[in-house]
Every structure is written in structure tokens, then in C-alpha cells.
Design an enzyme around this catalytic site. Structure first.
Site, PDB file in Angstrom:
ATOM      1  CG  ASP A 149     -66.913  26.436   8.831  1.00  0.00           C
ATOM      2  OD1 ASP A 149     -66.232  25.413   8.625  1.00  0.00           O
ATOM      3  OD2 ASP A 149     -67.329  26.746   9.955  1.00  0.00           O
ATOM      4  CG  HIS A 150     -61.193  24.955   6.558  1.00  0.00           C
ATOM      5  ND1 HIS A 150     -61.146  25.532   7.794  1.00  0.00           N
ATOM      6  CD2 HIS A 150     -60.513  23.790   6.668  1.00  0.00           C
ATOM      7  CE1 HIS A 150     -60.473  24.748   8.611  1.00  0.00           C
ATOM      8  NE2 HIS A 150     -60.075  23.676   7.961  1.00  0.00           N
ATOM      9  CG  HIS A 203     -64.304  24.407  11.910  1.00  0.00           C
ATOM     10  ND1 HIS A 203     -64.527  25.229  10.841  1.00  0.00           N
ATOM     11  CD2 HIS A 203     -63.048  24.683  12.338  1.00  0.00           C
ATOM     12  CE1 HIS A 203     -63.440  25.960  10.620  1.00  0.00           C
ATOM     13  NE2 HIS A 203     -62.533  25.653  11.513  1.00  0.00           N
TER      14      HIS A 203
END
Ligand code: BG6
Length: 493
Positions: free
Chosen positions: A178-179, A241
Site C-alpha cells: 500500500d504505497h 489507502h
């Protein structure tokens, strides 16, 4: 700490993600000495390409990011390419043989990152074929599978994907990126909460009135209509996110800053999410899609007029939801989560709105309500923390005004942040899963959103359910009117 020697194998090496994010991130890590001493990259994809063609393509990709090319030649010496047929075991066996040769050539002992930069529809086949070809076995060195979202499109499909991955890989080998978690300021949320003694005592229902988490983008759907039409904003931004941002703001302190203890707390938080009351869903959810408008003074088309989008598409590009966390700390405190494409500005901002003073002794003199305290965590592009409080208006008159205490990352001397993909890749090499999703969290978030997705998919094009907003605005112009009590209007105000 420098990671152990390893190879990075990128499946989907001729694709967009490899050139846009992965290789530039690996190059930056390499140039700053953060990659292992012995290390190489093997790109793998369906297209036939020579090693030189691959190196050339990657050089262009890195150059286009405006990076200093001083370390390029040394990096290029570590770049290799092998064509593979994605669903053919023999083809992977050939790849395994090639990797053994490359290991010997580069002095790498067998550790491998297997990064899936391929379309999600191929994940399952790929995971199973990797296992069948023996590429997941940790006999000689570790094997780590790095997977990008989406992890399925609902609870059932995410379980199915996980079963496929589980044929060859155990949970400790799986790194679900999950950036957002890997963004420096997102990580800072935990430091802020748990490395200071003065905020955490206030961090609960007794002092906090409501919390708002906004992620706005100016970009539209770009060239990703095929994916986005199926996903919409809820699957694209919320299931991942936005849920992680919520977890970091609301989770309990772990006993140690250690991957599984931190992930346990995030999971506990996901488990405490109050299910949406479906009979009054639209008291809790606003969905909208962008119309034509302007971004930075330039006209942009409506979502439905974007290339590849169905002209009668019902995919929401904006959502705002009111979420409650049913636990001791947060009972009754609304969390407003808002995210949309084609908004006025690119920003991610978390606002903690504190309660009013218990008794306003100034009300009679001032004739107005006292502004409540607000703590604003700006995640991107500004990286700041601001605390708003009241102070005396200078002068003879009795008066109050709002002032601020302000901290900015950019002003820190010697700031050398890592970009999200650099951090994620280096953590995968180090074997630290803290900033990655664990499957239990993935499933809990799908279980939370599935009923909503189902209800929305059945709602048809009812104007009161799928609202419209002008591209370049802050969402459906009257989101606040539609939804009394919602603090979101212009988040910059
Ligand atoms: C991705 C979404 O996960 O995050 C995109 O698929 C979105 O639609 C992107 O644009 C936003 O990331 P960032 O880092 O630019 O805020």
C-alpha cells in the site's frame, strides 16, 4: 541497515508500473547505496526483448524522471531480461535456471524478491505457476512475493486470490503493497501519536469531536478506464489507502514498533468498524462523478467522455463517508473520509477537530462561539503539522483570534526522504512487513465495504445517489448541504 544480497525479479517488466515507479525507485536506492552489496534486477515479461533493449527502455524511464544519471552505467550492468509465458510452468523453470546463473555471476546467494507488476487479472495464474515451478520454495535463500493492490474486488475474490498465493507462499513471504503506508508523513502519524506524551491523552472521544481524512486529486481517470470503470473510487482509494490512514489515526498503541504488533493493532481497528446501516446508507455516504470543468485553467472532459469510459457509466469518482469505530476510545466520534478525482487540488489532509471548551466565559463579551482547536496533519504534497488555537487579539478591546503552531518537514535541515516505492522495496528486501497489508486486514476491509458496494451497484442512476460535480471543484458543490454536519466543503478553509 543494508539489506542482504538479493535479486529483484520484476514480472510485467515491459509495463507501465515498472518504468514509472519500480525501476526509478530501485535506481535511486542504488545510487544512494541503499541496495544490497550484491544485487541485480531481472525483468520478465511476455514480449521478446534483448537485454540491451530492456536497458535502453529503463534508461529512458529513469531519465524521464529527471534523475541524475551518474550511477546509470553501474546500475545498467545489473539489469537483465528474460521473456516468459505467464501460464507455462516450463517457461518459469527456464527463468529459474537463468536466475541461478545470474546469482552466480553477481555473487547473490539465492535470495529473491518476486515483484508482480502485471495486470491483477493475472495474479492468480502467476502465483500458482510460480509455486508449481518451485520458485516460491525457500530452500536456498528467501523468496518474497510483492503484490500490488487490488487484492481481489470483494471479500470472496480476495480470499480466492489468497488461496492461490497460499499454494506456494506463506504469509511471511507475502508483501502486499500500500504505497500510502510507505509515505514518510503517513509513517510519521505513529511517531507523532506515540513519541509524544501530550497528544495521546487527548486522543479519544472525551476531547475529539470528529476527524476528517481527505485525499483529493486533480488527475482524472487518465488511461486507466478499463480498470477504473470496474473499481470506482470505493475500490480504488477506500478499500486500501483511506482505510490505512484511518487505522493509523485511530488504532491503539502497539506494545512495540514491530511489524506484527503494529499490524495487529490495525487489524483490531478494522474489526471495530461499525457496519453501515444499509437502510439509511445515504445518510452515511455521498457518491459522485465528475462533469466537465477546468483544472489549472485548462478545460477537461467529463468522466463519461473520457477515453474508454462508458458514456452512461455509473462509476463514482468521488465518495465521502461517515464511519464510526465501535470501541471504548472512539464511541460516537464520526470519522469523515473523503476522496475524489478531478478536485481543485492534490492533497491528503487529516484534521482532528477537538471539542468546544466546556464553558465559554467569553461568549457574552464576544457575542460569538469560540473556534474549536484543530490539529491538521498534512500528508502530501505539503508535509506539515499545524495546531490551531485561540489567542488574544492584540489591542485594548477584548477579542480572540485563531493562531497556529506550525511544523514543516521541508524546513528540516538535511531532509532526505525516501519516496514511497523506495521505502516499500527496501522494506521488502529487509523482510519488514510493517508497512504492508496482512490478509486479515484485507478481508476485514472488504467485509466492511462489500455490502456498500453491493447496494451501490444496485442503486442505478438516481440523482440523489450518484451526484455530479464540476471537475476542478471540491466535489459535489453542495456536499455539505446534502449532508448536514459534514465538515468537508473546501478543506483548505
Ligand atoms: C492509486 C490509485 O492507488 O493511488 C490511483 O489507484 C491514485 O487512482 C493514486 O491516483 C494516488 O496516489 P498518490 O501517491 O499520487 O496520492
Amino acid at each position: 541497515k543494508r539489506p542482504e544480497d538479493c535479486a529483484v525479479v520484476i514480472f510485467g517488466a515491459s509495463g507501465d508500473l515498472t518504468g514509472r515507479k519500480l525501476v526509478p525507485a530501485l535506481y535511486r536506492l542504488f545510487a544512494s547505496g541503499a541496495t544490497p552489496e550484491h544485487f541485480y534486477i531481472c525483468g520478465a515479461a511476455r514480449s521478446e526483448m534483448s537485454r540491451e533493449q530492456f536497458q535502453d527502455k529503463m534508461r529512458q524511464a529513469v531519465e524521464s524522471r529527471g534523475l541524475d544519471m551518474g550511477a546509470w552505467q553501474a546500475f545498467a550492468d545489473r539489469l537483465h531480461y528474460q521473456a516468459v509465458v505467464y501460464d507455462q510452468v516450463e517457461s518459469y523453470q527456464a527463468l529459474a535456471t537463468r536466475l541461478d546463473e545470474l546469482d552466480a555471476r553477481h555473487g547473490v546467494g539465492g535470495n529473491r524478491i518476486l515483484e508482480l507488476a502485471i495486470p491483477p487479472t493475472l495474479y492468480q495464474t502467476m502465483a500458482v505457476t510460480l509455486a508449481r515451478a518451485g520458485l516460491s520454495q525457500e530452500e536456498r535463500g528467501w523468496r518474497r512475493l510483492v503484490v500490488e493492490k487490488p487484492f481481489g474486488r470483494d471479500l470472496e475474490s480476495s480470499r480466492e486470490l489468497n488461496r492461490a498465493i497460499g499454494q506456494g507462499f506463506q504469509e511471511h513471504q507475502v508483501f502486499r503493497i500500500d504505497h500510502y503506508l510507505a509515505k514518510e508523513t503517513v509513517q510519521n502519524i505513529m511517531m507523532f501519536r506515540f513519541a509524544n506524551a501530550i497528544f495521546e491523552p487527548l486522543w479519544n472521544r472525551n476531547f475529539i469531536d470528529q476527524v476528517s481524512i481527505v485525499t483529493g486529486e486533480t488527475l482524472g481517470v487518465e488511461h486507466r478506464a478499463g480498470y477504473y470503470e470496474q473499481a470506482g473510487v470505493l475500490r480504488d482509494m477506500f478499500q486500501n489507502h483511506m482505510m490505512q490512514l484511518l487505522a493509523l489515526v485511530a488504532a491503539e498503541p502497539p506494545s512495540l514498533f514491530e511489524a506484527d504488533r503494529v499490524r495487529d493493532e490495525r487489524t483490531k481497528l478494522f474489526r471495530s468498524l461499525r457496519p453501515f446501516p444499509l437502510e439509511e446508507l445515504y445518510d452515511y455516504l455521498v457518491l459522485a462523478q465528475y462533469e466537465a470543468g477546468e483544472i489549472d485553467g485548462k478545460p477537461v472532459p467529463a468522466y463519461r467522455a473520457e477515453p474508454g469510459v462508458d458514456p452512461s457509466s455509473l462509476a463514482p469518482t468521488f465518495a465521502a463517508m461517515k464511519v464510526y469505530v465501535d470501541n471504548w476510545r472512539w464511541q460516537g466520534v464520526p470519522f469523515y473520509l473523503t476522496s475524489g478525482k478531478r478536485l481543485t487540488e492534490k492533497l491528503t489532509r487529516i484534521t482532528i477537530n477537538f471539542r468546544e471548551v466546556p464553558h465559554s466565559l467569553f461568549r457574552r463579551v464576544l457575542g460569538e462561539d469560540i473556534q474549536t482547536n484543530r490539529l491538521v496533519l498534512d500528508i502530501q504534497p505539503k508535509e506539515e503539522i499545524t495546531l490551531y488555537f485561540q489567542a488574544k487579539q492584540p489591542g485594548a478591546q477584548v477579542g480572540l483570534r485563531t493562531v497556529r503552531l506550525h511544523f514543516s518537514y521541508q524546513d528540516q535541515a538535511g531532509r532526505q526522504g525516501m519516496e514511497a516505492y523506495e521505502k516499500a522495496l527496501v522494506d521488502a528486501m529487509l523482510g519488514d512487513q510493517m508497512l504492508f497489508w496482512r490478509q486479515d486486514g484485507v478481508e476485514l476491509c472488504w467485509a466492511f465495504l462489500d455490502p456498500v458496494l453491493e447496494a451501490c451497484e444496485q442503486c442505478g442512476d438516481r440523482a440523489d445517489r450518484l451526484h455530479r460535480y464540476r471537475a476542478g471543484s471540491w466535489g459535489p458543490s453542495d456536499a455539505a448541504k446534502l449532508w448536514p454536519g459534514h465538515p468537508y466543503n473546501n478543506p483548505l478553509e
